[in-house]
Design an enzyme around this catalytic site. Structure first.
Site, PDB file in Angstrom:
ATOM      1  N   ASP A 148     -12.134  -9.101   4.624  1.00 39.34           N
ATOM      2  CA  ASP A 148     -13.429  -9.087   3.934  1.00 39.34           C
ATOM      3  C   ASP A 148     -13.986 -10.508   3.847  1.00 39.34           C
ATOM      4  OD1 ASP A 148     -13.443  -6.339   3.451  1.00 39.34           O
ATOM      5  OD2 ASP A 148     -14.198  -6.597   1.410  1.00 39.34           O
ATOM      6  N   TYR A 188       0.827  -1.209   0.000  1.00 48.43           N
ATOM      7  CA  TYR A 188       0.000   0.000   0.000  1.00 48.43           C
ATOM      8  C   TYR A 188       0.867   1.267   0.000  1.00 48.43           C
ATOM      9  CZ  TYR A 188      -4.684  -1.926   0.952  1.00 48.43           C
ATOM     10  OH  TYR A 188      -5.897  -2.550   0.863  1.00 48.43           O
ATOM     11  N   ASP A 193      -2.882 -18.056  -0.011  1.00 50.67           N
ATOM     12  CA  ASP A 193      -3.882 -18.738  -0.846  1.00 50.67           C
ATOM     13  C   ASP A 193      -4.550 -19.868  -0.059  1.00 50.67           C
ATOM     14  OD1 ASP A 193      -1.371 -19.931  -0.882  1.00 50.67           O
ATOM     15  OD2 ASP A 193      -1.433 -20.517  -2.984  1.00 50.67           O
ATOM     16  N   ASP A 246      -6.230  -6.997   4.271  1.00 51.82           N
ATOM     17  CA  ASP A 246      -7.388  -6.351   3.649  1.00 51.82           C
ATOM     18  C   ASP A 246      -8.283  -7.409   2.999  1.00 51.82           C
ATOM     19  OD1 ASP A 246      -8.998  -4.269   2.579  1.00 51.82           O
ATOM     20  OD2 ASP A 246      -8.034  -4.590   0.643  1.00 51.82           O
ATOM     21  N   LYS A 295       3.194 -15.206   2.116  1.00 51.42           N
ATOM     22  CA  LYS A 295       3.426 -15.908   0.845  1.00 51.42           C
ATOM     23  C   LYS A 295       4.940 -16.143   0.777  1.00 51.42           C
ATOM     24  CE  LYS A 295       1.953 -17.479  -3.139  1.00 51.42           C
ATOM     25  NZ  LYS A 295       1.051 -18.627  -3.305  1.00 51.42           N
TER      26      LYS A 295
HETATM   27  C1  IPM Z   1     -10.282  -1.293   4.420  1.00 56.91           C
HETATM   28  C2  IPM Z   1     -10.581  -0.670   3.070  1.00 56.91           C
HETATM   29  C3  IPM Z   1      -9.456   0.263   2.682  1.00 56.91           C
HETATM   30  C4  IPM Z   1      -8.178  -0.544   2.595  1.00 56.91           C
HETATM   31  C5  IPM Z   1      -9.705   1.065   1.388  1.00 56.91           C
HETATM   32  C6  IPM Z   1     -10.991   1.824   1.429  1.00 56.91           C
HETATM   33  C7  IPM Z   1      -8.546   1.970   1.060  1.00 56.91           C
HETATM   34  O1  IPM Z   1     -10.797  -1.657   2.116  1.00 56.91           O
HETATM   35  O2  IPM Z   1     -10.102  -0.533   5.393  1.00 56.91           O
HETATM   36  O3  IPM Z   1     -10.243  -2.514   4.510  1.00 56.91           O
HETATM   37  O4  IPM Z   1      -7.888  -1.126   1.535  1.00 56.91           O
HETATM   38  O5  IPM Z   1      -7.441  -0.589   3.578  1.00 56.91           O
HETATM   39 MG    MG Z   2     -10.871  -3.617   2.898  1.00 61.33          MG
END
Ligand code: IPM
Ligand code: MG
Length: 360
Positions: free
Chosen positions: A247, A142, A219, A243, A187
């Site tokens: 999710d 990032y 993975d 990240d 990884k």
């Molecule tokens: C998160 C979000 C952010 C990230 C985005 C909005 C930049 O997806 O906080 O998980 O990738 O960190």
């Molecule tokens: Mg995110």
């Protein structure tokens, strides 16, 4: 107690979920005799529209002077589909993380038994699922050097051992407060930076003999989160892998609308839901405010307000059990975002569950 809280509502559903969270915080303040002072500041797409930048200097100053920061959501589709755009809402979020040194992002994943049927997984796979992801937040791909030419582009995944060490220590400490298990996700079969993570974790493991340490390639970890999520206790991982995995882990319980997070470093702390700005729902009063409200509970716990934090968490659980939920959870008989918050406030104020339902 008196606390000042910087409020960054951001984009999409951000303003509505944060407004409802403030109502819940005010109910806590009333009930437990605290004083919360809120200072609002701009971030994200709304800030670009008003000030031309996604994170104005005043916002950084407001955040630095507050005891904690509560953030709604960042992101607006009008900026997403233009690969040439040089100013983006997300830059505001990345910059605030960097400026405030918020290197550790903590994302707990909890399953509510009464929502098991919403999970994409079979019920038996959910038994015992209770994990927390420690995601490194201010390094890696990032923030590494970027290049862009007409036909090529690159993002460097760089980590210094000190950046890995400081979050690894926090993750080990967390494991000792939980089930004494830590899994590093990387990884390392391909990436040098991942091999550095392994080296650091192996070194620190010697100081935590009571913690069982395991290693998974990312993975495989993605697959394991679906096949056998209850094997995880503390997951430690880099910025990008965290990240993606958070999710994936967030939907185990049935809705990403329930997942809170805390980000912290040496001096500052920021609390925000894991979900994004959900632009399709903006202004419709249908978004689930619970992830932000649970993030506020994490904030109260860090203020040392344990019973206040628990009161919010129990109220959320009560509402879920009573079916007082938004449409992501209960599409047939959904309550609005404001109704859910009102019910939570009623419960916190000590009203009976019966009258809470009747008043909706
Ligand atoms: C998160 C979000 C952010 C990230 C985005 C909005 C930049 O997806 O906080 O998980 O990738 O960190
Ligand atoms: Mg995110």
């Amino acid at each position: 107690m008196k606390k000042s809280i910087a409020i960054l509502k951001g984009d999409g559903i951000g303003p509505e979920i944060v407004d409802q969270t403030i109502k819940v915080l005010d109910a806590i303040a009333d009930r437990y005799c605290h004083q919360f002072n809120y200072q609002e500041a701009l971030i994200g797409g709304v800030s670009i529209d008003k000030k031309g930048v996604p994170l104005p200097e005043e916002t950084i100053a407001t955040c630095k002077s507050a005891d904690a920061i509560l953030l709604g959501a960042i992101g607006d589709p009008k900026f997403d589909n233009d690969p040439n755009a040089t100013v983006r809402p997300e830059q505001g979020l990345l910059k605030i993380r960097k400026e405030l040194g918020l290197f550790a992002n903590v994302r707990p994943v909890k399953i509510y038994t009464s929502l098991e049927s919403l999970s994409p997984l079979k019920k038996e796979r959910l038994e015992g699922v209770d994990m927390v992801i420690y995601r490194e937040l201010t390094g890696g791909i990032y923030f590494g050097k970027k290049t862009k030419n007409a036909d090529s582009a690159s993002d460097l995944c760089y980590y210094h051992k000190d950046e890995i060490e400081r979050i690894t220590k926090l993750a080990f400490d967390e494991a000792t407060r939980r089930k004494f298990k830590l899994c590093l996700v990387d990884k390392a079969n391909v990436l040098e930076s991942s091999r550095l993570w392994r080296k650091v974790v192996q070194g620190m493991a010697a100081h935590y003999p009571e913690v069982e340490v395991s290693y998974l390639f990312v993975d495989n970890a993605a697959m394991q989160l679906i096949l056998n999520p209850s094997q995880f206790d503390v997951i430690l991982t880099s910025n990008m892998f965290g990240d993606i995995l958070s999710d994936a882990a967030s939907v185990l319980g049935g809705s990403i609308g329930l997942l809170p997070s805390a980000s912290f470093g040496q001096t500052h702390k920021l609390y925000e839901p894991v979900h994004g700005s959900y632009p399709q729902a903006k202004g419709k009063n249908i978004a689930n405010p619970m992830a932000t409200i649970l993030s506020a509970a994490m904030m109260l716990r860090d203020f040392g307000m344990e019973k206040e934090a628990t009161a919010i968490e129990e109220a959320v659980e009560d509402c879920i059990n009573l079916g007082i939920t938004t449409e992501d959870i209960n599409n047939d008989a959904a309550n609005s975002c404001t109704e859910v918050a009102m019910a939570l406030c009623n419960i916190i104020e000590g009203q009976s569950l019966h009258s809470t339902i009747r008043n909706l």
